[in-house]
Scaffold this motif. Structure first.
Motif, PDB file in Angstrom:
ATOM      1  N   LEU A  97       4.038  -5.165   1.691  1.00 11.01           N
ATOM      2  CA  LEU A  97       3.099  -5.316   0.579  1.00 11.01           C
ATOM      3  C   LEU A  97       1.652  -5.265   1.080  1.00 11.01           C
ATOM      4  N   VAL A  98       1.378  -5.925   2.200  1.00  7.42           N
ATOM      5  CA  VAL A  98       0.020  -5.902   2.760  1.00  7.42           C
ATOM      6  C   VAL A  98      -0.364  -4.472   3.128  1.00  7.42           C
ATOM      7  N   GLU A  99       0.543  -3.768   3.788  1.00  3.97           N
ATOM      8  CA  GLU A  99       0.240  -2.382   4.197  1.00  3.97           C
ATOM      9  C   GLU A  99       0.009  -1.488   2.981  1.00  3.97           C
ATOM     10  N   ALA A 100       0.648  -1.808   1.859  1.00  2.02           N
ATOM     11  CA  ALA A 100       0.479  -1.024   0.631  1.00  2.02           C
ATOM     12  C   ALA A 100      -0.725  -1.484  -0.188  1.00  2.02           C
ATOM     13  N   GLY A 101      -1.454  -2.492   0.307  1.00  6.88           N
ATOM     14  CA  GLY A 101      -2.622  -2.985  -0.417  1.00  6.88           C
ATOM     15  C   GLY A 101      -2.285  -3.914  -1.565  1.00  6.88           C
TER      16      GLY A 101
END
Length: 145
Positions: free
Chosen positions: A88-92
């Motif tokens: 989720l973090v990598e996907a913003g």
């Protein structure tokens, strides 16, 4: 909101007319409260959201903490949650990642409260069926490799 801190001196109503990222005061974790691995992970993700100037450093810290947790914890609920939060973090999708990490706090507390080498009971309010166990320590032979 979107990296800005808002303070009001009386009750107000806000209507957001476009997409905006924001945290409620109760969801903001202060640095001194980041006392467990998951809270440290949360704080790193929160920093990406509320301090855009430091986002890349916070993202690197998040990745390091995530990898450390995944290496140290055998519990599938925590491992799956941390891995998903990383995606989720990598996907913003930071708000979703923060919510997911907060949801793991009780499981982490049970894990940290368990005597070393023993499985801890899952808190009654959680519907997971696996025991919480720390990752097994490497044998002397594995440690020498």
């Amino acid at each position: 909101m979107n990296g800005a801190v808002l303070r009001v001196d009386r009750k107000v109503s806000l209507e957001l007319l476009n997409d905006a990222s924001f945290l409620l005061e109760t969801h903001v974790l202060q640095a001194e409260a980041a006392t467990t691995p998951l809270r440290q992970l949360y704080f790193a993700a929160q920093t990406i959201l509320i301090e855009p100037a430091n986002a890349e450093r916070a993202r690197d810290l998040f990745r390091t903490l995530r990898d450390g947790i995944l290496a140290a914890v055998a519990d599938p609920a925590i491992r799956d949650g941390v891995a998903e939060a990383g995606q989720l973090v990598e996907a913003g999708r930071l708000i979703e990642a923060l919510k997911l990490i907060r949801g793991l706090y009780r499981t982490e507390a049970a894990l940290l409260a368990a005597p070393a080498g023993e499985a801890a009971p899952i808190p009654a309010s959680e519907s997971r069926t696996s025991p919480i166990q720390p990752a097994p320590a490497p044998s002397h032979e594995e440690a020498r490799r």
